[in-house]
Design a protein around this motif. Sequence first.
Motif, PDB file in Angstrom:
ATOM      1  N   SER A   1      35.383  78.867  64.259  1.00 42.96           N
ATOM      2  CA  SER A   1      36.775  78.590  63.911  1.00 42.96           C
ATOM      3  C   SER A   1      36.585  76.892  63.302  1.00 42.96           C
ATOM      4  O   SER A   1      37.708  76.255  62.966  1.00 42.96           O
ATOM      5  CB  SER A   1      37.937  78.892  65.125  1.00 42.96           C
ATOM      6  OG  SER A   1      37.768  78.534  65.801  1.00 42.96           O
ATOM      7  N   ASP A   2      35.980  76.307  64.894  1.00 50.18           N
ATOM      8  CA  ASP A   2      36.140  74.710  64.596  1.00 50.18           C
ATOM      9  C   ASP A   2      34.949  74.242  63.269  1.00 50.18           C
ATOM     10  O   ASP A   2      35.705  73.974  62.656  1.00 50.18           O
ATOM     11  CB  ASP A   2      35.261  73.953  65.698  1.00 50.18           C
ATOM     12  CG  ASP A   2      36.253  74.169  67.249  1.00 50.18           C
ATOM     13  OD1 ASP A   2      37.164  74.640  67.289  1.00 50.18           O
ATOM     14  OD2 ASP A   2      35.371  74.094  67.655  1.00 50.18           O
ATOM     15  N   VAL A   3      34.677  74.882  62.364  1.00 47.20           N
ATOM     16  CA  VAL A   3      33.491  74.880  61.837  1.00 47.20           C
ATOM     17  C   VAL A   3      34.475  74.877  59.934  1.00 47.20           C
ATOM     18  O   VAL A   3      34.671  74.054  59.433  1.00 47.20           O
ATOM     19  CB  VAL A   3      31.958  75.214  61.559  1.00 47.20           C
ATOM     20  CG1 VAL A   3      31.940  74.171  62.747  1.00 47.20           C
ATOM     21  CG2 VAL A   3      31.829  76.985  61.134  1.00 47.20           C
TER      22      VAL A   3
ATOM     23  N   THR B   1      30.379  80.048  68.488  1.00 50.10           N
ATOM     24  CA  THR B   1      31.780  80.055  69.645  1.00 50.10           C
ATOM     25  C   THR B   1      32.310  78.460  68.545  1.00 50.10           C
ATOM     26  O   THR B   1      33.139  79.087  68.988  1.00 50.10           O
ATOM     27  CB  THR B   1      31.123  79.593  70.696  1.00 50.10           C
ATOM     28  OG1 THR B   1      30.513  78.798  71.196  1.00 50.10           O
ATOM     29  CG2 THR B   1      31.077  80.821  72.077  1.00 50.10           C
ATOM     30  N   TYR B   2      32.013  77.267  67.395  1.00 55.02           N
ATOM     31  CA  TYR B   2      32.199  77.050  67.114  1.00 55.02           C
ATOM     32  C   TYR B   2      32.669  77.132  65.614  1.00 55.02           C
ATOM     33  O   TYR B   2      32.976  76.631  64.418  1.00 55.02           O
ATOM     34  CB  TYR B   2      31.381  75.847  67.374  1.00 55.02           C
ATOM     35  CG  TYR B   2      30.897  75.896  68.352  1.00 55.02           C
ATOM     36  CD1 TYR B   2      31.396  74.717  69.126  1.00 55.02           C
ATOM     37  CD2 TYR B   2      29.366  75.830  68.912  1.00 55.02           C
ATOM     38  CE1 TYR B   2      31.498  73.858  69.882  1.00 55.02           C
ATOM     39  CE2 TYR B   2      29.231  75.144  69.855  1.00 55.02           C
ATOM     40  CZ  TYR B   2      29.949  74.685  70.829  1.00 55.02           C
ATOM     41  OH  TYR B   2      29.200  73.642  71.851  1.00 55.02           O
TER      42      TYR B   2
ATOM     43  N   CYS C   1      24.532  79.460  62.277  1.00 56.23           N
ATOM     44  CA  CYS C   1      25.500  80.330  64.716  1.00 56.23           C
ATOM     45  C   CYS C   1      24.203  80.308  64.610  1.00 56.23           C
ATOM     46  O   CYS C   1      23.945  81.430  65.447  1.00 56.23           O
ATOM     47  CB  CYS C   1      26.443  80.819  63.943  1.00 56.23           C
ATOM     48  SG  CYS C   1      28.434  80.705  63.320  1.00 56.23           S
TER      49      CYS C   1
ATOM     50  N   SER D   1      23.891  76.939  74.151  1.00 58.86           N
ATOM     51  CA  SER D   1      25.187  77.138  73.867  1.00 58.86           C
ATOM     52  C   SER D   1      24.998  78.020  72.100  1.00 58.86           C
ATOM     53  O   SER D   1      23.510  78.279  72.151  1.00 58.86           O
ATOM     54  CB  SER D   1      25.914  75.966  73.594  1.00 58.86           C
ATOM     55  OG  SER D   1      25.256  75.253  72.079  1.00 58.86           O
TER      56      SER D   1
ATOM     57  N   GLN E   1      37.374  75.044  60.516  1.00 54.70           N
ATOM     58  CA  GLN E   1      38.855  73.797  59.861  1.00 54.70           C
ATOM     59  C   GLN E   1      38.425  72.776  59.591  1.00 54.70           C
ATOM     60  O   GLN E   1      39.052  71.979  58.960  1.00 54.70           O
ATOM     61  CB  GLN E   1      39.856  73.502  61.849  1.00 54.70           C
ATOM     62  CG  GLN E   1      40.234  75.150  62.271  1.00 54.70           C
ATOM     63  CD  GLN E   1      40.755  74.578  63.448  1.00 54.70           C
ATOM     64  OE1 GLN E   1      40.335  73.336  63.906  1.00 54.70           O
ATOM     65  NE2 GLN E   1      41.448  75.490  64.440  1.00 54.70           N
ATOM     66  N   LYS E   2      36.520  72.740  59.602  1.00 55.47           N
ATOM     67  CA  LYS E   2      36.065  71.037  59.262  1.00 55.47           C
ATOM     68  C   LYS E   2      35.864  70.726  57.550  1.00 55.47           C
ATOM     69  O   LYS E   2      35.212  70.160  56.907  1.00 55.47           O
ATOM     70  CB  LYS E   2      34.986  70.804  60.114  1.00 55.47           C
ATOM     71  CG  LYS E   2      35.075  70.260  61.340  1.00 55.47           C
ATOM     72  CD  LYS E   2      33.866  70.051  62.120  1.00 55.47           C
ATOM     73  CE  LYS E   2      33.881  69.304  63.709  1.00 55.47           C
ATOM     74  NZ  LYS E   2      33.451  68.871  64.456  1.00 55.47           N
TER      75      LYS E   2
ATOM     76  N   VAL F   1      36.758  84.224  61.111  1.00 57.42           N
ATOM     77  CA  VAL F   1      37.075  82.592  60.382  1.00 57.42           C
ATOM     78  C   VAL F   1      38.149  83.195  58.740  1.00 57.42           C
ATOM     79  O   VAL F   1      38.108  84.230  59.002  1.00 57.42           O
ATOM     80  CB  VAL F   1      36.533  82.160  60.198  1.00 57.42           C
ATOM     81  CG1 VAL F   1      35.672  81.791  61.011  1.00 57.42           C
ATOM     82  CG2 VAL F   1      35.641  82.873  59.211  1.00 57.42           C
TER      83      VAL F   1
ATOM     84  N   SER G   1      27.045  71.420  64.613  1.00 54.99           N
ATOM     85  CA  SER G   1      29.176  71.581  64.337  1.00 54.99           C
ATOM     86  C   SER G   1      29.923  70.389  64.037  1.00 54.99           C
ATOM     87  O   SER G   1      30.697  70.406  63.535  1.00 54.99           O
ATOM     88  CB  SER G   1      29.694  72.596  65.484  1.00 54.99           C
ATOM     89  OG  SER G   1      29.360  71.446  66.660  1.00 54.99           O
ATOM     90  N   ARG G   2      29.141  69.189  64.932  1.00 53.82           N
ATOM     91  CA  ARG G   2      29.921  67.788  64.723  1.00 53.82           C
ATOM     92  C   ARG G   2      28.840  67.157  62.923  1.00 53.82           C
ATOM     93  O   ARG G   2      30.231  65.959  62.893  1.00 53.82           O
ATOM     94  CB  ARG G   2      28.973  66.413  65.683  1.00 53.82           C
ATOM     95  CG  ARG G   2      29.832  67.420  67.217  1.00 53.82           C
ATOM     96  CD  ARG G   2      28.827  66.648  68.407  1.00 53.82           C
ATOM     97  NE  ARG G   2      27.179  67.006  68.623  1.00 53.82           N
ATOM     98  CZ  ARG G   2      26.739  66.517  69.114  1.00 53.82           C
ATOM     99  NH1 ARG G   2      27.027  65.717  70.427  1.00 53.82           N
ATOM    100  NH2 ARG G   2      24.810  67.782  68.689  1.00 53.82           N
TER     101      ARG G   2
END
Length: 492
Positions: free
Chosen positions: A54-56, A51-52, A41, A47, A58-59, A72, A30-31
């Motif tokens: 929504s974060d990805v 769970t990431y 996913c 991990s 937004q990116k 999402v 995700s980073r």
Amino acid sequence: MKLTKLLERLEYTCLQGEIDKEISGIVNDSRKVTEGSLFFCIKGAVSDGHTYASDVAQKGAAAIIVQEPVEVPESVTVIRVADSRYAMALVAAAWYEYPAEKLHVIGITGTKGKTTTTYMIRSILEAAGHKVGLIGTIEAIIGDRVIPACNTTPESTTIQEYFAEMVKAGCDSVVMEVSSQGLMLHRTAGILFEIGIFTNLEPDHIGPAEHASFEEYLECKSRLFKQCKLGILNADDKHLEEILKGHTCQVETYGFSEKADFRATDTRLVSAPGYLGIDYQVSGKRNFKVEIDIPGKFSVYNSLAAIAVCDHYGVTDENIISALSQAKVKGRIEMIRVSDDFTLMIDYAHNAMALESLLTTLKEYHPKRLVCLFGCGGNRSKSRRYEMGEVSGKLADFTIITSDNPRYEEPEAILADIESAISRTDGAYIKITDRKEAIAYAIHHGQPGDVIVLAGKGHEDYQEICGVKHPMDERVLIQEILAEDAVKKVQE
């Protein structure tokens, strides 16, 4: 590349969004997500990539591949599959335009012998004029580029990236180690191996973070022979029938068995000052005599597997004989010439099973003394220390207990655990914490006819202490010791 193109070999359901959109990159970290990328996913041991989601989003991720629904924005395409790791392997192959289909892909699985066999095959094929890439425990080799390895079998995205680079570098073939973990986690999914090789099978890699049972371990190994055209297997291994259960490939065998297609006869141990090897007669589909500069019966198996592979490339007897006589593997019974009186070698044996196999092999050469130098890694199961201590105490004439990768443990505490086991045997030993000092002791006390093995580090060129990997290569240490000795002689 269009998402539809990436999904062309995959069974999936589009939960939301458009599939006819451009994808700028594929990632499972995700980073590393950037605008327009496709994110997988992955459910991992540590991990869960879901769970990431929504974060990805937004990116700027354009699409997400999932095993279960996620929330999402509607602008993000969500693709649902049965297994996101499997999907990642197939999508990665598409992203790099199916490079495996432009190469002869040779895969090797088994508990022991994978690394040495890959180098033997590469050595023979390169001597015969092929350009061969390599992926394995020690490193990946792509033309002149050498990349240190993190895993025996890398993640699928990395494998496909390496394959694509190999094609670009002009390679026509690739030989790679295929671990049970790699097969279980679908890292090689979508690859049709031209040749699959089985070396042997013993209980290993069984535990909470690896395989739940020996049965699962075996089943994962067997998967290679459902995705290769030709299987070349060890005829002498007691698990052969189980490994071949449900296979879809043609089958050839190698070994000492009279039923083997490629078999060894007239085996003879070869020894000279500073040197140990083995020679034998190849019989069956090929007939010639060969000598290997790596001692032990397992060297016969590894070289026979390599010969069987290269037979399908039409390699001449002369090329095979010449290449095998020069095949060397860093840290795998790697002989370092320091004296005409005794033999010194480096080996990666870092558990009881590997150490027992190594020491048993070396004892067959009837050395005056068999000297074993080893340590154990910190923050790992203590049982390994006790087991290795017991093995060395029983099989070696003299043991030098020293430090390996202490990590966050005190080296002396690790040595004490090893000592508690070795002291229950009749084996003589000494404790020297500093590894360079321990190696110097081994060299300075070497006697005519000794075989001295530095076990545990092998190809590693570091020592991990308190989270920091400090440079430490045993080959360099040996040269430093010899240079220091030479200076002392001059000064005297």
